[in-house]
Every structure is written in structure tokens, then in C-alpha cells.
Design a protein around this motif. Structure first.
Motif, short mmCIF file in Angstrom:
data_model
loop_
_atom_site.label_atom_id
_atom_site.label_comp_id
_atom_site.label_asym_id
_atom_site.label_seq_id
_atom_site.Cartn_x
_atom_site.Cartn_y
_atom_site.Cartn_z
N SER A 1 32.92 56.17 76.51
CA SER A 1 34.17 56.88 77.44
C SER A 1 33.31 57.76 78.18
O SER A 1 33.62 59.73 77.46
CB SER A 1 35.32 57.60 76.69
OG SER A 1 36.57 56.51 76.73
N PRO A 2 31.81 57.79 78.51
CA PRO A 2 30.94 58.51 79.26
C PRO A 2 31.63 60.01 80.04
O PRO A 2 31.17 60.89 80.26
CB PRO A 2 29.31 57.72 79.67
CG PRO A 2 30.33 57.00 80.32
CD PRO A 2 31.66 56.56 79.35
N GLU A 3 32.57 59.84 80.59
CA GLU A 3 33.22 60.50 81.77
C GLU A 3 34.29 61.26 80.94
O GLU A 3 33.90 62.83 81.75
CB GLU A 3 34.24 59.96 83.01
CG GLU A 3 35.51 59.31 82.42
CD GLU A 3 35.38 58.70 81.17
OE1 GLU A 3 35.91 57.55 80.44
OE2 GLU A 3 34.01 57.54 81.37
N ALA A 4 34.56 61.81 79.61
CA ALA A 4 35.13 62.38 78.99
C ALA A 4 34.63 63.39 77.42
O ALA A 4 35.09 64.16 77.68
CB ALA A 4 36.13 61.31 78.03
N PHE A 5 33.11 63.13 78.09
CA PHE A 5 32.12 64.14 77.13
C PHE A 5 31.20 64.71 77.95
O PHE A 5 30.22 64.15 78.52
CB PHE A 5 32.17 63.56 75.94
CG PHE A 5 33.23 63.52 74.85
CD1 PHE A 5 34.18 63.92 74.54
CD2 PHE A 5 33.97 61.55 75.11
CE1 PHE A 5 34.78 63.44 73.66
CE2 PHE A 5 35.08 60.61 74.45
CZ PHE A 5 35.47 62.11 73.65
N SER A 6 31.43 66.34 77.27
CA SER A 6 29.62 66.47 78.02
C SER A 6 28.88 66.63 77.25
O SER A 6 27.35 66.26 78.27
CB SER A 6 29.50 68.18 78.10
OG SER A 6 30.03 68.71 76.83
N SER A 7 28.65 65.92 76.42
CA SER A 7 28.22 64.87 75.86
C SER A 7 27.08 63.56 75.91
O SER A 7 28.56 63.15 76.40
CB SER A 7 27.55 65.23 73.68
OG SER A 7 27.94 66.13 73.73
N SER A 8 26.33 63.19 75.83
CA SER A 8 25.77 62.01 75.97
C SER A 8 25.42 61.09 74.73
O SER A 8 24.68 61.52 73.96
CB SER A 8 24.69 61.71 77.16
OG SER A 8 23.72 62.41 76.67
N TYR A 9 26.06 59.36 75.22
CA TYR A 9 25.18 59.28 73.91
C TYR A 9 23.78 58.51 73.62
O TYR A 9 23.28 58.71 72.83
CB TYR A 9 25.96 57.57 74.13
CG TYR A 9 25.22 56.12 73.64
CD1 TYR A 9 25.79 55.98 72.22
CD2 TYR A 9 24.49 55.48 73.53
CE1 TYR A 9 25.65 55.15 71.50
CE2 TYR A 9 24.49 54.13 72.73
CZ TYR A 9 24.98 54.24 72.04
OH TYR A 9 24.75 53.54 71.02
N GLU A 10 22.94 58.71 74.98
CA GLU A 10 21.29 59.06 74.81
C GLU A 10 21.30 60.26 74.07
O GLU A 10 20.51 60.04 72.98
CB GLU A 10 21.41 58.50 76.40
CG GLU A 10 21.23 58.04 76.75
CD GLU A 10 22.48 57.42 77.53
OE1 GLU A 10 22.76 56.21 77.86
OE2 GLU A 10 23.57 58.01 77.53
N GLU A 11 21.23 61.56 74.25
CA GLU A 11 21.62 61.73 73.66
C GLU A 11 21.62 62.40 72.06
O GLU A 11 21.15 63.64 71.39
CB GLU A 11 22.24 63.83 74.10
CG GLU A 11 21.41 64.37 75.22
CD GLU A 11 22.39 64.65 76.00
OE1 GLU A 11 22.03 66.32 77.13
OE2 GLU A 11 23.61 65.36 76.43
N ALA A 12 23.11 61.84 71.97
CA ALA A 12 23.87 62.02 70.71
C ALA A 12 22.79 61.22 69.17
O ALA A 12 21.96 61.37 68.11
CB ALA A 12 24.85 60.91 70.73
#
Length: 167
Positions: free
Chosen positions: A25-36
């Protein structure tokens, strides 16, 4: 199913669910998977955050497995301590429609009400996420602002709505 305040021992389960949320759900969070994925010692960071004063992360468990979470954070600045913020709301895709999201939100709201200084809760939601907006509206939240092009995910702009619940 059971909702409870997460403890440092829950950090690994929380981190796994957080990665799922960011990926699916990348559209639901300001953080990104890649940054995490680039974080150093993320589980240690999560464990520390789960102990911070004024920050409360609740988890929904089904048969001992963490399937959802929501975080309530009280503002620390004196003039803003009457505000709480809802962040990181997520329920795993296979557990939606079972009332987990509503139970998590109700728990966060009730906890906020138990803190005498908190008078209102704010949250942000993707403008096109009608299911989430319906949930928040059913709990009494009202839209007070609309931000165009708030996020840019995979080259696409996403709008967000800002919602408030006065306690």
C-alpha cells in the motif's frame, strides 16, 4: 482477535507488518518500502519507539499473529499538547473486512480520551481511499482540508485529505 499496546518484544513482528504495508500500500504512507529497507537496525529503532513517552502503538493479534496496527502520538509542544495524531494505520490484506481496523481505531480513540489534555485527533488519508475514509467517518472524523499532489508514488501524484475528530 485481541487488541493491545505493543511492547518492545513486538518490534520484529511490527517491522515485518510495516514492510508489508509499505510494499502493498505505497499510496497510504509517506515512507517508502525502499527507504525502510535502508534503515540501520530497524528492529532496534522500533523497539525504542515503542517505549517513547506520548507514543502508543496498538496491535491487532489473531491467534498470536500481528495482523494490524495503528499509532497514536501526542504532540509534545506546550501549545499543541491538546492534539493527538493517528499514524501508520494498517491491517493485512487477508484480514480486512473482519472489523480489525475499526477495533484498532476505537482503541486508539479511547486511549486518547484517557489522556485528559488531548482534545482532538488528526489523521491524513489518501483522497481516493474510500474504504478508509468511510471507516474514519463512521467513527466521527470529519474532513477539514484537502492537499493536492501530497505524495508522488511511482511518478503519479496522490491527493490527501486531512481529517479531525474532536473528543
Amino acid at each position: 482477535m485481541e487488541v493491545r499496546l505493543l511492547k518492545p518484544e513486538d518490534a520484529e513482528a511490527y517491522w515485518e507488518l510495516r514492510l508489508e504495508a509499505l510494499k502493498l500500500s505505497p499510496e497510504a504512507f509517506s515512507s517508502s518500502y525502499e527507504e525502510a529497507l535502508q534503515r540501520k537496525e530497524p528492529i532496534k529503532q522500533v523497539a525504542e519507539r515503542l517505549q517513547e513517552e506520548g507514543s502508543y502503538t496498538f496491535g491487532m493479534f489473531d491467534k498470536g499473529k500481528l495482523i494490524g496496527n495503528v499509532t497514536l502520538v501526542q504532540e509534545k509542544v506546550l501549545k499543541m499538547q491538546h492534539r493527538g495524531n493517528i499514524y501508520a494505520m494498517y491491517v493485512s490484506t487477508e484480514n480486512r473486512k473482519a472489523g480489525a481496523g475499526k477495533a484498532l481505531m476505537k482503541t486508539a480513540i479511547e486511549h486518547a480520551k484517557s489522556i485528559p489534555v488531548i482534545e482532538k485527533l488528526n489523521l491524513t488519508v489518501a483522497a481516493d481511499n474510500q474504504k478508509a475514509k468511510n471507516l474514519y467517518t463512521s467513527l466521527g472524523f470529519k474532513t477539514y482540508g484537502y492537499e493536492e499532489k501530497a505524495l508522488k508514488v511511482d511518478g503519479q501524484f496522490l491527493d490527501e485529505e486531512h481529517m479531525v475528530l474532536f473528543l
